[in-house]
Design a protein around this motif. Structure first.
Motif, PDB file in Angstrom:
ATOM      1  N   PRO A 157      26.632  -2.136 -34.544  1.00  0.00           N
ATOM      2  CA  PRO A 157      25.676  -2.342 -33.449  1.00  0.00           C
ATOM      3  C   PRO A 157      25.960  -1.427 -32.263  1.00  0.00           C
ATOM      4  O   PRO A 157      27.106  -1.067 -32.013  1.00  0.00           O
ATOM      5  N   ARG A 158      24.905  -1.064 -31.571  1.00  0.00           N
ATOM      6  CA  ARG A 158      25.045  -0.190 -30.401  1.00  0.00           C
ATOM      7  C   ARG A 158      24.869  -1.013 -29.131  1.00  0.00           C
ATOM      8  O   ARG A 158      23.772  -1.516 -28.871  1.00  0.00           O
ATOM      9  N   PRO A 159      25.927  -1.176 -28.356  1.00  0.00           N
ATOM     10  CA  PRO A 159      25.796  -1.935 -27.116  1.00  0.00           C
ATOM     11  C   PRO A 159      25.113  -1.084 -26.041  1.00  0.00           C
ATOM     12  O   PRO A 159      24.833   0.097 -26.283  1.00  0.00           O
ATOM     13  N   ALA A 160      24.896  -1.672 -24.869  1.00  0.00           N
ATOM     14  CA  ALA A 160      24.311  -0.896 -23.764  1.00  0.00           C
ATOM     15  C   ALA A 160      25.226   0.287 -23.473  1.00  0.00           C
ATOM     16  O   ALA A 160      26.454   0.176 -23.534  1.00  0.00           O
ATOM     17  N   ALA A 161      24.615   1.433 -23.181  1.00  0.00           N
ATOM     18  CA  ALA A 161      25.407   2.653 -22.953  1.00  0.00           C
ATOM     19  C   ALA A 161      26.273   2.502 -21.704  1.00  0.00           C
ATOM     20  O   ALA A 161      25.911   1.791 -20.761  1.00  0.00           O
ATOM     21  N   GLN A 162      27.412   3.220 -21.733  1.00  0.00           N
ATOM     22  CA  GLN A 162      28.371   3.140 -20.618  1.00  0.00           C
ATOM     23  C   GLN A 162      28.065   4.154 -19.523  1.00  0.00           C
ATOM     24  O   GLN A 162      28.678   4.107 -18.459  1.00  0.00           O
ATOM     25  N   SER A 163      27.190   5.111 -19.798  1.00  0.00           N
ATOM     26  CA  SER A 163      26.896   6.147 -18.792  1.00  0.00           C
ATOM     27  C   SER A 163      25.475   6.628 -19.006  1.00  0.00           C
ATOM     28  O   SER A 163      24.920   6.482 -20.114  1.00  0.00           O
ATOM     29  N   PRO A 164      24.868   7.244 -17.979  1.00  0.00           N
ATOM     30  CA  PRO A 164      23.541   7.827 -18.185  1.00  0.00           C
ATOM     31  C   PRO A 164      23.540   8.841 -19.324  1.00  0.00           C
ATOM     32  O   PRO A 164      22.593   8.898 -20.111  1.00  0.00           O
ATOM     33  N   TYR A 165      24.618   9.640 -19.463  1.00  0.00           N
ATOM     34  CA  TYR A 165      24.677  10.591 -20.590  1.00  0.00           C
ATOM     35  C   TYR A 165      24.549   9.834 -21.913  1.00  0.00           C
ATOM     36  O   TYR A 165      23.730  10.172 -22.771  1.00  0.00           O
ATOM     37  N   GLY A 166      25.394   8.799 -22.081  1.00  0.00           N
ATOM     38  CA  GLY A 166      25.352   8.017 -23.322  1.00  0.00           C
ATOM     39  C   GLY A 166      23.974   7.412 -23.535  1.00  0.00           C
ATOM     40  O   GLY A 166      23.470   7.369 -24.662  1.00  0.00           O
ATOM     41  N   ASN A 167      23.368   6.995 -22.425  1.00  0.00           N
ATOM     42  CA  ASN A 167      22.043   6.392 -22.530  1.00  0.00           C
ATOM     43  C   ASN A 167      21.002   7.407 -22.991  1.00  0.00           C
ATOM     44  O   ASN A 167      20.093   7.070 -23.754  1.00  0.00           O
ATOM     45  N   THR A 168      21.162   8.682 -22.554  1.00  0.00           N
ATOM     46  CA  THR A 168      20.186   9.697 -23.003  1.00  0.00           C
ATOM     47  C   THR A 168      20.250   9.850 -24.526  1.00  0.00           C
ATOM     48  O   THR A 168      19.225  10.072 -25.172  1.00  0.00           O
ATOM     49  N   LYS A 169      21.453   9.720 -25.091  1.00  0.00           N
ATOM     50  CA  LYS A 169      21.577   9.846 -26.554  1.00  0.00           C
ATOM     51  C   LYS A 169      20.913   8.645 -27.234  1.00  0.00           C
ATOM     52  O   LYS A 169      20.214   8.788 -28.231  1.00  0.00           O
ATOM     53  N   GLN A 170      21.152   7.446 -26.691  1.00  0.00           N
ATOM     54  CA  GLN A 170      20.512   6.251 -27.267  1.00  0.00           C
ATOM     55  C   GLN A 170      18.992   6.343 -27.157  1.00  0.00           C
ATOM     56  O   GLN A 170      18.276   6.048 -28.112  1.00  0.00           O
ATOM     57  N   ILE A 171      18.520   6.753 -25.979  1.00  0.00           N
ATOM     58  CA  ILE A 171      17.066   6.819 -25.767  1.00  0.00           C
ATOM     59  C   ILE A 171      16.448   7.849 -26.711  1.00  0.00           C
ATOM     60  O   ILE A 171      15.420   7.596 -27.344  1.00  0.00           O
ATOM     61  N   CYS A 172      17.098   9.015 -26.815  1.00  0.00           N
ATOM     62  CA  CYS A 172      16.533  10.059 -27.709  1.00  0.00           C
ATOM     63  C   CYS A 172      16.481   9.564 -29.145  1.00  0.00           C
ATOM     64  O   CYS A 172      15.508   9.833 -29.865  1.00  0.00           O
ATOM     65  N   GLU A 173      17.507   8.837 -29.572  1.00  0.00           N
ATOM     66  CA  GLU A 173      17.451   8.280 -30.939  1.00  0.00           C
ATOM     67  C   GLU A 173      16.238   7.365 -31.085  1.00  0.00           C
ATOM     68  O   GLU A 173      15.542   7.385 -32.094  1.00  0.00           O
ATOM     69  N   GLU A 174      15.992   6.529 -30.051  1.00  0.00           N
ATOM     70  CA  GLU A 174      14.833   5.607 -30.102  1.00  0.00           C
ATOM     71  C   GLU A 174      13.517   6.381 -30.102  1.00  0.00           C
ATOM     72  O   GLU A 174      12.582   6.049 -30.833  1.00  0.00           O
ATOM     73  N   VAL A 175      13.457   7.414 -29.248  1.00  0.00           N
ATOM     74  CA  VAL A 175      12.238   8.226 -29.164  1.00  0.00           C
ATOM     75  C   VAL A 175      11.946   8.838 -30.537  1.00  0.00           C
ATOM     76  O   VAL A 175      10.818   8.781 -31.047  1.00  0.00           O
ATOM     77  N   LEU A 176      12.983   9.401 -31.149  1.00  0.00           N
ATOM     78  CA  LEU A 176      12.806  10.060 -32.453  1.00  0.00           C
ATOM     79  C   LEU A 176      12.403   9.042 -33.515  1.00  0.00           C
ATOM     80  O   LEU A 176      11.494   9.285 -34.324  1.00  0.00           O
ATOM     81  N   PHE A 177      13.069   7.886 -33.514  1.00  0.00           N
ATOM     82  CA  PHE A 177      12.738   6.841 -34.480  1.00  0.00           C
ATOM     83  C   PHE A 177      11.270   6.416 -34.316  1.00  0.00           C
ATOM     84  O   PHE A 177      10.512   6.372 -35.292  1.00  0.00           O
ATOM     85  N   ASP A 178      10.892   6.111 -33.078  1.00  0.00           N
ATOM     86  CA  ASP A 178       9.515   5.662 -32.831  1.00  0.00           C
ATOM     87  C   ASP A 178       8.509   6.726 -33.267  1.00  0.00           C
ATOM     88  O   ASP A 178       7.458   6.411 -33.831  1.00  0.00           O
ATOM     89  N   TYR A 179       8.866   7.999 -33.004  1.00  0.00           N
ATOM     90  CA  TYR A 179       7.901   9.056 -33.317  1.00  0.00           C
ATOM     91  C   TYR A 179       7.749   9.265 -34.823  1.00  0.00           C
ATOM     92  O   TYR A 179       6.675   9.661 -35.282  1.00  0.00           O
ATOM     93  N   THR A 180       8.808   8.955 -35.583  1.00  0.00           N
ATOM     94  CA  THR A 180       8.639   9.064 -37.047  1.00  0.00           C
ATOM     95  C   THR A 180       7.590   8.066 -37.549  1.00  0.00           C
ATOM     96  O   THR A 180       6.967   8.281 -38.578  1.00  0.00           O
ATOM     97  N   LYS A 181       7.424   6.962 -36.797  1.00  0.00           N
ATOM     98  CA  LYS A 181       6.452   5.938 -37.216  1.00  0.00           C
ATOM     99  C   LYS A 181       5.013   6.364 -36.934  1.00  0.00           C
ATOM    100  O   LYS A 181       4.070   5.775 -37.464  1.00  0.00           O
TER     101      LYS A 181
END
Ligand code: NAD
Ligand code: UFG
Length: 353
Positions: A157-181
């Motif tokens: 599981p991926r917890p809440a990111a510890q930094s804005p940098y880490g959050n950008t990686k989580q968000i980009c993964e979500e963006v990419l996942f959503d866009y594949t749909k």
């Protein structure tokens, strides 16, 4: 028209791909460009030299004997990026490295990170759609796992990111996942553990600007006399020697994984439009083990002292890389000693020694 390779084996890709590499003059990007050339592919590079230098292009050419097709494009400029991609012919896939990566800076200036790392990725997806390109490998990070029980696999599981940098990686993964749909896009998200080391030629490697945050450049800079002393951030962690454990992966091994990942997309080996792979060695090493490995392979003593913990550090993380081995047919070839040796040769090259 396709250029066909002499078949290596029946599982190998049989033709040359044309691949766009964003951030291709950076640390991991430059090594990946070399490995793409070594595998016979055609490469187009964009970068804005925010954290790299034009000389990298000459050095890639020295290593590979191939001229790099380079254009200075800032991925934050959506129109310029779209115009560039629309003007290209026959790009099969994109490997997307371009991003900012300094965790501390991202805390001080989060908008800069969201604009470049997230905004730039969204711009790239628009531009790819406009140009009819539907395959992308994305640079993610093991930082998405936070503090977890190692070895971590892709389902951790991926917890809440510890930094804005880490959050950008989580968000980009979500963006990419959503866009594949919502599109024909096929994605591999590659979660890197701790990339270290340099090319054997010592012509390309990491160029840390200012005082390094990361362990390995700090070790090599201390050994060469650029820094007086290396502080080990804490020896009271619940690990065998009390120092933090990480999974240090050689950048050339990492670069080779990108070749496999992009060929995996091209050969349509995926079952899901969005796939994630851990890229590490599966081996955890403590800070003291890293220092001792360096001292052993170079014969140079590192002046270090034990200090207090660094805020935000987790005690230990290392990868379970079975998925990359089984599905990409990739595994690391180099160990911690080789990481340290090539980092040292690179440091000496930078110092003109
Ligand atoms: P790097 O800074 O050496 O390379 C990134 C490259 O992208 C640089 O050449 C930079 O000039 C370029 N760039 C940045 N913003 C740009 C923009 N707006 N337009 C065009 N080019 C731009 O970093 P790296 O270590 O090679 O990392 C590559 C990727 O891997 C990044 O996405 C990073 O977040 C990710 N990553 C790195 C590590 C690591 O420890 N090095 C770990 C996990 C993930
Ligand atoms: N360390 C020291 N002294 C130093 C520097 C580091 O003891 O001077 C220790 C750290 O405390 C940590 C280990 O060495 O225990 C590794 O630290 P790094 O800064 O090299 O690497 P991190 O694991 O902290 O983070 C790196 C990148 C992140 C990325 C993460 C996962 O900096 O951006 O790997 O890819 F998210």
């Amino acid at each position: 028209m396709r250029t066909y390779f002499k078949p290596k084996n029946k599982l190998a890709l049989l033709y040359k791909m044309k691949i766009l590499v964003t951030g291709g003059t950076g640390y991991i990007g430059s090594h990946t460009v070399v490995e793409l050339f070594n595998a016979g592919h055609e490469v187009v590079v964009i970068d804005n030299f925010d954290n790299s230098y034009p000389e990298v292009l000459e050095n890639i050419e020295k290593i590979t004997g191939k001229k790099v097709d380079f254009t200075n494009v800032d991925i934050r400029n959506k129109q310029a990026l779209t115009d560039f991609l629309m003007a290209q012919k026959g790009i099969d896939a994109v490997i997307h490295f371009a991003a900012f990566k300094a965790v501390g800076e991202s805390v001080e200036n989060p908008l800069k990170y969201y604009e470049n790392n997230v905004g730039g990725t969204v711009n790239l997806l628009y531009a790819m759609e406009a140009a009819g390109i539907h395959q992308i490998a994305f640079s993610s990070s093991c930082t998405v796992y936070g503090e977890a029980n190692p070895p971590v696999d892709e389902n951790t599981p991926r917890p809440a990111a510890q930094s804005p940098y880490g959050n950008t990686k989580q968000i980009c993964e979500e963006v990419l996942f959503d866009y594949t749909k919502a599109s024909n896009l096929k994605v591999v998200s590659l979660r890197y553990f701790n990339p270290v080391g340099a090319h054997d030629s010592a012509l390309i490697g990491e160029l840390p600007i200012g005082i390094p945050n990361n362990l390995v450049p700090f070790i090599t800079q201390t050994a060469i006399g650029k820094r007086e002393v290396l502080t080990v951030f804490g020896n009271d962690y619940p690990t065998p020697d009390g120092t933090c454990i990480r999974d240090y992966i050689h950048v050339v091994d990492l670069a080779k994984a990108h070749v496999k990942a992009i060929e995996f997309l091209e050969m349509k080996k995926y079952t899901d439009a969005y796939s994630v792979f851990n890229l590490g060695t599966g081996q955890g090493s403590s800070v003291l083990e890293a220092i001792h490995s360096f001292e052993k392979v170079t014969g140079v003593k590192v002046n270090y002292k034990i200090g207090t913990r660094r805020a935000g550090d987790i005690a230990q993380i290392y990868a379970n890389c079975d998925k990359a081995t089984n599905e990409l047919g990739w595994k690391t070839e180099r160990d911690l000693d080789n990481c340290m040796l090539t980092s040292w040769i690179w440091e000496k090259h930078l110092a003109g020694k």
